[in-house]
Write an enzyme that holds these catalytic residues in place. Structure first.
Site, PDB file in Angstrom:
ATOM      1  N   GLU A 111       0.843  -1.206   0.000  1.00 37.29           N
ATOM      2  CA  GLU A 111       0.000   0.000   0.000  1.00 37.29           C
ATOM      3  C   GLU A 111       0.875   1.252   0.000  1.00 37.29           C
ATOM      4  O   GLU A 111       2.013   1.216   0.482  1.00 37.29           O
ATOM      5  CB  GLU A 111      -0.899  -0.049   1.258  1.00 37.29           C
ATOM      6  CG  GLU A 111      -1.876   1.070   1.417  1.00 37.29           C
ATOM      7  CD  GLU A 111      -2.912   1.169   0.311  1.00 37.29           C
ATOM      8  OE1 GLU A 111      -2.539   1.544  -0.805  1.00 37.29           O
ATOM      9  OE2 GLU A 111      -4.103   0.908   0.584  1.00 37.29           O
ATOM     10  N   ASP A 112       0.349   2.339  -0.555  1.00 44.87           N
ATOM     11  CA  ASP A 112       1.146   3.570  -0.546  1.00 44.87           C
ATOM     12  C   ASP A 112       0.981   4.351   0.753  1.00 44.87           C
ATOM     13  O   ASP A 112       1.934   4.925   1.263  1.00 44.87           O
ATOM     14  CB  ASP A 112       0.808   4.459  -1.760  1.00 44.87           C
ATOM     15  CG  ASP A 112      -0.666   4.809  -1.839  1.00 44.87           C
ATOM     16  OD1 ASP A 112      -1.497   3.946  -1.503  1.00 44.87           O
ATOM     17  OD2 ASP A 112      -1.007   5.933  -2.225  1.00 44.87           O
ATOM     18  N   ASP A 167      -4.060   5.969   6.113  1.00 36.41           N
ATOM     19  CA  ASP A 167      -4.503   7.262   6.619  1.00 36.41           C
ATOM     20  C   ASP A 167      -5.504   7.005   7.760  1.00 36.41           C
ATOM     21  O   ASP A 167      -5.102   6.711   8.881  1.00 36.41           O
ATOM     22  CB  ASP A 167      -5.134   7.990   5.418  1.00 36.41           C
ATOM     23  CG  ASP A 167      -5.231   9.485   5.597  1.00 36.41           C
ATOM     24  OD1 ASP A 167      -5.381   9.921   6.743  1.00 36.41           O
ATOM     25  OD2 ASP A 167      -5.182  10.214   4.603  1.00 36.41           O
ATOM     26  N   PHE A 200      -0.633  17.135   3.412  1.00 33.24           N
ATOM     27  CA  PHE A 200      -1.211  16.729   2.125  1.00 33.24           C
ATOM     28  C   PHE A 200      -0.073  16.297   1.210  1.00 33.24           C
ATOM     29  O   PHE A 200       0.584  17.121   0.591  1.00 33.24           O
ATOM     30  CB  PHE A 200      -1.989  17.881   1.505  1.00 33.24           C
ATOM     31  CG  PHE A 200      -2.988  17.422   0.478  1.00 33.24           C
ATOM     32  CD1 PHE A 200      -2.642  16.473  -0.491  1.00 33.24           C
ATOM     33  CD2 PHE A 200      -4.286  17.907   0.491  1.00 33.24           C
ATOM     34  CE1 PHE A 200      -3.558  16.041  -1.429  1.00 33.24           C
ATOM     35  CE2 PHE A 200      -5.217  17.484  -0.447  1.00 33.24           C
ATOM     36  CZ  PHE A 200      -4.846  16.547  -1.406  1.00 33.24           C
ATOM     37  N   ARG A 228       1.227  11.794  -9.614  1.00 33.79           N
ATOM     38  CA  ARG A 228       1.661  10.424  -9.300  1.00 33.79           C
ATOM     39  C   ARG A 228       3.053  10.142  -9.859  1.00 33.79           C
ATOM     40  O   ARG A 228       3.776   9.286  -9.360  1.00 33.79           O
ATOM     41  CB  ARG A 228       0.688   9.402  -9.891  1.00 33.79           C
ATOM     42  CG  ARG A 228      -0.712   9.427  -9.276  1.00 33.79           C
ATOM     43  CD  ARG A 228      -1.476   8.181  -9.726  1.00 33.79           C
ATOM     44  NE  ARG A 228      -2.918   8.287  -9.549  1.00 33.79           N
ATOM     45  CZ  ARG A 228      -3.576   7.981  -8.429  1.00 33.79           C
ATOM     46  NH1 ARG A 228      -2.930   7.552  -7.376  1.00 33.79           N
ATOM     47  NH2 ARG A 228      -4.891   8.092  -8.381  1.00 33.79           N
TER      48      ARG A 228
HETATM   49  C1  PRP Z   1      -5.745   5.889  -0.918  1.00 36.78           C
HETATM   50  C2  PRP Z   1      -4.582   4.989  -0.540  1.00 36.78           C
HETATM   51  C3  PRP Z   1      -5.216   3.960   0.334  1.00 36.78           C
HETATM   52  C4  PRP Z   1      -6.325   4.729   1.015  1.00 36.78           C
HETATM   53  C5  PRP Z   1      -5.870   5.143   2.373  1.00 36.78           C
HETATM   54  O1  PRP Z   1      -6.373   5.344  -2.029  1.00 36.78           O
HETATM   55  O2  PRP Z   1      -3.966   4.408  -1.664  1.00 36.78           O
HETATM   56  O3  PRP Z   1      -5.742   2.867  -0.385  1.00 36.78           O
HETATM   57  O4  PRP Z   1      -6.594   5.898   0.219  1.00 36.78           O
HETATM   58  O5  PRP Z   1      -6.868   5.867   3.030  1.00 36.78           O
HETATM   59  P1  PRP Z   1      -7.556   5.357   4.369  1.00 36.78           P
HETATM   60  O6  PRP Z   1      -6.488   4.796   5.278  1.00 36.78           O
HETATM   61  O7  PRP Z   1      -8.167   6.626   4.929  1.00 36.78           O
HETATM   62  O8  PRP Z   1      -8.588   4.338   4.027  1.00 36.78           O
HETATM   63  P2  PRP Z   1      -7.391   6.168  -2.965  1.00 36.78           P
HETATM   64  O9  PRP Z   1      -8.782   5.742  -2.622  1.00 36.78           O
HETATM   65  O10 PRP Z   1      -7.074   7.627  -2.889  1.00 36.78           O
HETATM   66  O11 PRP Z   1      -7.081   5.583  -4.411  1.00 36.78           O
HETATM   67  P3  PRP Z   1      -5.765   5.658  -5.312  1.00 36.78           P
HETATM   68  O12 PRP Z   1      -4.714   4.797  -4.639  1.00 36.78           O
HETATM   69  O13 PRP Z   1      -6.212   5.103  -6.615  1.00 36.78           O
HETATM   70  O14 PRP Z   1      -5.316   7.104  -5.403  1.00 36.78           O
END
Ligand code: PRP
Length: 180
Positions: A99-100, A103, A152, A165
């Site tokens: 995962e990236d 949050d 952010f 990205r």
């Molecule tokens: C982001 C990120 C995680 C998630 C984290 O994905 O890659 O999957 O949000 O947030 P959380 O801990 O509050 O659940 P996003 O839905 O933005 O999709 P993306 O990776 O395609 O940008």
């Protein structure tokens, strides 16, 4: 891109590469003799995923998944929407979720619980970034590259409105970009 869109570089590409080398060595030690399935959680983790699997000596197979969480209120019992699922059966296999960012933790909490029902032999999480100050769901990664403040962040896979990205570093987005 206007450089004024980026307030500052938070984690440079050199720092990222150095840290990935360290976690890859740790993963190699922990998965010695195994061939885990590495799952890239799209889209944000694509850059990290590509660098991580190449830094590891352990052979992996790769899978891709696109998920998002919804319906979380004050509890952690939200649901997971899966718009792209993995193709292979993970039963009895060692699985590493890549995962990236974690949050609120909602996405990872729901994803981990969903994948657990498929009975993998082991299920671990690695995240590039962890923002513990924002955590609502009770979840933590097994491996974290960088713990960050509540800023952010964009770049190295992370977006704002699908942009940034492709930046090679993790930066902090200028307020002027998202407050307009
Ligand atoms: C982001 C990120 C995680 C998630 C984290 O994905 O890659 O999957 O949000 O947030 P959380 O801990 O509050 O659940 P996003 O839905 O933005 O999709 P993306 O990776 O395609 O940008």
């Amino acid at each position: 891109m206007q450089t004024s869109e980026i307030e500052k570089v938070l984690i440079s590409s050199e720092e990222i590469a150095k840290r990935i080398k360290e976690v890859a060595a740790q993963l190699d030690a922990d998965y010695k003799g195994k061939m885990p399935i590495a799952i890239c959680i799209l889209k944000g983790s694509v850059v990290f995923f590509a660098d991580l699997i190449r830094a590891m000596e352990t052979p992996v197979t790769v899978e891709f998944m696109k998920v998002s969480s919804y319906g979380f209120g004050t509890t952690s019992s939200g649901k997971l929407s899966v718009s792209l699922d993995i193709l292979s059966n993970i039963e009895g296999k060692d699985v590493l979720i890549v995962e990236d960012i974690i949050d609120s933790g909602h996405t990872m909490y729901a994803l981990k619980n969903m994948l657990k029902t498929r009975n993998p032999a082991s299920l671990r999480i690695i995240t590039l970034l962890d923002k513990p100050a924002r955590r609502v769901s009770e979840i933590s990664a097994d491996y974290t590259c960088f713990e960050i403040e509540d800023e952010f962040v964009i770049g190295y896979g992370l977006d704002y409105a699908e942009r940034y990205r492709d930046l090679p570093y993790v930066g902090i987005l200028s307020r002027s970009v998202y407050e307009n």
